[in-house]
Design a protein around this motif. Sequence first.
Motif, PDB file in Angstrom:
ATOM      1  N   CYS A  80       0.813  -1.222   0.000  1.00  0.00           N
ATOM      2  CA  CYS A  80       0.000   0.000   0.000  1.00  0.00           C
ATOM      3  C   CYS A  80       0.834   1.254   0.000  1.00  0.00           C
ATOM      4  N   THR A  81       2.142   1.131   0.079  1.00  0.00           N
ATOM      5  CA  THR A  81       2.959   2.335   0.130  1.00  0.00           C
ATOM      6  C   THR A  81       3.679   2.496  -1.197  1.00  0.00           C
ATOM      7  N   PRO A  82       4.067   3.745  -1.500  1.00  0.00           N
ATOM      8  CA  PRO A  82       4.757   3.971  -2.767  1.00  0.00           C
ATOM      9  C   PRO A  82       6.047   3.166  -2.841  1.00  0.00           C
ATOM     10  N   GLY A  83       6.411   2.789  -4.052  1.00  0.00           N
ATOM     11  CA  GLY A  83       7.701   2.133  -4.238  1.00  0.00           C
ATOM     12  C   GLY A  83       7.584   0.653  -4.506  1.00  0.00           C
ATOM     13  N   ILE A  84       8.730   0.064  -4.814  1.00  0.00           N
ATOM     14  CA  ILE A  84       8.817  -1.346  -5.144  1.00  0.00           C
ATOM     15  C   ILE A  84       8.619  -2.165  -3.870  1.00  0.00           C
ATOM     16  N   ILE A  89       8.886   8.131 -10.169  1.00  0.00           N
ATOM     17  CA  ILE A  89       8.358   6.779 -10.382  1.00  0.00           C
ATOM     18  C   ILE A  89       8.277   6.041  -9.050  1.00  0.00           C
ATOM     19  N   GLY A  90       9.328   6.150  -8.242  1.00  0.00           N
ATOM     20  CA  GLY A  90       9.336   5.492  -6.931  1.00  0.00           C
ATOM     21  C   GLY A  90       8.201   5.985  -6.052  1.00  0.00           C
ATOM     22  N   LEU A  91       7.850   7.245  -6.208  1.00  0.00           N
ATOM     23  CA  LEU A  91       6.822   7.842  -5.360  1.00  0.00           C
ATOM     24  C   LEU A  91       5.415   7.456  -5.803  1.00  0.00           C
ATOM     25  N   PHE A  92       5.221   7.279  -7.111  1.00  0.00           N
ATOM     26  CA  PHE A  92       3.856   7.052  -7.604  1.00  0.00           C
ATOM     27  C   PHE A  92       3.565   5.618  -8.003  1.00  0.00           C
ATOM     28  N   ALA A  93       4.606   4.787  -8.155  1.00  0.00           N
ATOM     29  CA  ALA A  93       4.361   3.398  -8.536  1.00  0.00           C
ATOM     30  C   ALA A  93       4.025   2.610  -7.280  1.00  0.00           C
ATOM     31  N   ILE A  94       2.742   2.354  -7.054  1.00  0.00           N
ATOM     32  CA  ILE A  94       2.334   1.595  -5.879  1.00  0.00           C
ATOM     33  C   ILE A  94       1.990   0.180  -6.315  1.00  0.00           C
ATOM     34  N   GLY A  95       2.656  -0.805  -5.732  1.00  0.00           N
ATOM     35  CA  GLY A  95       2.411  -2.199  -6.116  1.00  0.00           C
ATOM     36  C   GLY A  95       3.673  -2.824  -6.664  1.00  0.00           C
ATOM     37  N   THR A 128       6.031  -0.024 -12.834  1.00  0.00           N
ATOM     38  CA  THR A 128       6.916   1.022 -13.348  1.00  0.00           C
ATOM     39  C   THR A 128       6.875   1.119 -14.878  1.00  0.00           C
ATOM     40  N   VAL A 129       6.383   0.067 -15.542  1.00  0.00           N
ATOM     41  CA  VAL A 129       6.453   0.034 -17.011  1.00  0.00           C
ATOM     42  C   VAL A 129       5.741   1.217 -17.692  1.00  0.00           C
ATOM     43  N   PRO A 130       4.463   1.507 -17.319  1.00  0.00           N
ATOM     44  CA  PRO A 130       3.818   2.658 -17.967  1.00  0.00           C
ATOM     45  C   PRO A 130       4.575   3.969 -17.756  1.00  0.00           C
ATOM     46  N   PHE A 131       5.183   4.123 -16.588  1.00  0.00           N
ATOM     47  CA  PHE A 131       5.955   5.342 -16.330  1.00  0.00           C
ATOM     48  C   PHE A 131       7.172   5.418 -17.258  1.00  0.00           C
ATOM     49  N   LEU A 132       7.829   4.265 -17.452  1.00  0.00           N
ATOM     50  CA  LEU A 132       9.002   4.232 -18.323  1.00  0.00           C
ATOM     51  C   LEU A 132       8.605   4.509 -19.776  1.00  0.00           C
TER      52      LEU A 132
END
Lengths: 178, 172
Positions: A54-58, B13-19, B24-28
């Motif tokens: 649920c948090t931003p990031g990988i 990307i790190g901030l908005f890619a949740i999951g 990250t692919v659409p962002f790239l």
Amino acid sequence: MRNLKDLFVLFCKIGLFTFGGGYAMLPLLKDELVNKRRILTEEELLDIYAIGQCTPGIIAVNTATFIGYRRAGNKGAIASTIGMILPSLLIITLIALVLKQYMYNSYVSYAFAGIRVGVIALIASVVIDLWQKNIRSYANGTIFVIALALLGIFNFSAVWVIIVAALCSLIIGEFFKK
Amino acid sequence: MIYLQLFFEFFKIGLFAIGGGLVTVPFLFDLSEAYDWFTVKELTDMIAIAESTPGPIGVNMATYAGFNAAGILGGIIATIGLVTPSVIVIIMICRLMNKYQCNRRVHTVLEGIRPAVMALIIFAGVELAKMALIDLSHGIVFAILFASIRFYKKSPVFYLGLSAIIGVVFKL
């Protein structure tokens, strides 16, 4: 394993053997942290996954940061995260520099096909272990079925599934148990 | 200043890619249009390589994309940009959790989330299985590996090595 070097080495190892994203590291984390070192319970491991989702990031990085912080504060969080990303940095840079053609070698792709099957077998085994501990009450079973339906039928994203589950369990906790 | 640009783009990307990592692919994709760092064709190669090398897919993608854009230092900076929001946000959450750990409602919520995480894990496992168990021979290897994992309880690393060897020997 409060020591930073231990955290760094542990997550280097996990980064090196995680094939295919955050879920693929679950069997490794369970083996190292729950079974061998006994510093987390299975329940805590699932909580960390929920937060990572649920948090931003990988997810993998979130999990590493979380465990590192719990063991050794800010420095632990940073040591674990660097450990987690270092194998990726080295391997991908190496591939981009010289090894690109080997990725299309047929033996390499056979090995990866095998590894993908192995990862699924490992995840299946962990699911069975976790099931026995975490789906015991009717309330938990109900939330599990709801979550699966949201994912499979309604295409909810992971974040929303966890938010709905949290609301369900608050409602059940407030009105049905006392 | 390409390094600063890389850092900020991957920080975003790190901030908005949740999951998961493939988020990250659409962002790239957007990046490939906004900058001349890499083409869409190169992006598909990157996805294939990131998925079949060790390490989190998102991190692999950042390293590869950064390398393509600005060499070794570019790869390092893009990766650091990607993980910085995670580190900051997770440390903040840990501090909050330490404060509220004993709260009864927090306990109830965490207990209810666990079965949902189980559902997420099973769902992800099934998605992975669809890609990996493409025919009967893969299914048989899966059954044998699964049985030996339940029976012998060796470390996951051992089984990953074993499954790679099986893959090469039987040409999976």
